[in-house]
Design a protein around this motif. Structure first.
Motif, short mmCIF file in Angstrom:
data_model
loop_
_atom_site.label_atom_id
_atom_site.label_comp_id
_atom_site.label_asym_id
_atom_site.label_seq_id
_atom_site.Cartn_x
_atom_site.Cartn_y
_atom_site.Cartn_z
N THR A 125 -2.53 27.33 23.00
CA THR A 125 -2.88 28.21 21.89
C THR A 125 -1.60 28.53 21.13
O THR A 125 -0.54 28.71 21.73
CB THR A 125 -3.54 29.50 22.37
N PRO A 126 -1.73 28.57 19.80
CA PRO A 126 -0.51 28.87 19.03
C PRO A 126 -0.10 30.31 19.25
O PRO A 126 -0.93 31.19 19.48
CB PRO A 126 -0.93 28.62 17.59
N SER A 127 1.19 30.55 19.18
CA SER A 127 1.68 31.91 19.36
C SER A 127 2.25 32.41 18.04
O SER A 127 2.85 31.66 17.27
CB SER A 127 2.74 31.96 20.45
N LEU A 128 2.02 33.66 17.70
CA LEU A 128 2.52 34.26 16.46
C LEU A 128 3.55 35.30 16.81
O LEU A 128 3.37 36.09 17.75
CB LEU A 128 1.38 34.95 15.71
N ARG A 129 4.61 35.34 16.03
CA ARG A 129 5.63 36.36 16.23
C ARG A 129 5.88 37.05 14.91
O ARG A 129 6.04 36.41 13.87
CB ARG A 129 6.92 35.74 16.73
N LEU A 130 5.94 38.28 14.96
CA LEU A 130 6.26 39.07 13.78
C LEU A 130 7.57 39.79 14.04
O LEU A 130 7.74 40.42 15.08
CB LEU A 130 5.16 40.08 13.48
#
Length: 154
Positions: free
Chosen positions: A147-152
């Motif tokens: 699953t793609p991971s998102l970072r903010l």
């Protein structure tokens, strides 16, 4: 006269002590001979039992199971009764099994239970050389989904 009595008493005590030492030596030698005969009995018994086990062919699964159960019970009883005799018995069986393993191939037809117990006496019987080994009929494939991971960041 007094010295003669003392010398006679010393001679008598020395003779008695010497005779007891000889009797003790004779008893010890007899014990060693009895022990050697006892060990040779169990060595012979182990070799005979191993030969019988190698030649044994059961007519039914129940007969085979009963036979091996009886053998294990005898060995367990012998081990509890006399450990040295048990070790001589097992060592003799191991020699016979090792010797048999060297010339045992497709002409030897042993029951399935034989290999279960024979592996205890000789390590080579754990994996029989001449029995078919079937390849597994299924193929294992691993599939993974990431699953793609998102970072903010701030």
């Amino acid at each position: 006269m007094k010295t003669i009595k003392i010398l006679f008493a010393l001679f008598f005590l020395g003779t008695v002590t010497h005779l007891q030492a000889q009797q003790t030596a004779v008893k010890a030698e007899a014990n060693v001979n009895a022990y050697a005969e006892k060990m040779s009995y169990y060595e012979k018994r182990g070799a005979e039992d191993a030969q019988f086990e190698l030649a044994f062919v059961a007519k039914t699964k129940a007969e085979e199971k009963a036979f091996w159960k009886e053998q294990k019970a005898y060995e367990k009883q012998l081990k509890a009764k006399n450990r040295k005799a048990y070790r001589a018995y097992i060592a003799s069986k191991k020699e016979v099994y090792a010797e048999h393993y060297n010339h045992c191939d497709a002409h030897c037809h042993h029951d399935a239970g034989f290999y279960t117990y024979a592996g205890y006496y000789y390590y080579g019987y754990d994996n029989p050389r001449y029995q078919r080994s079937y390849a597994p009929s299924s193929v294992n494939t691993r599939i993974s989904v990431g699953t793609p991971s998102l970072r903010l960041g701030l």
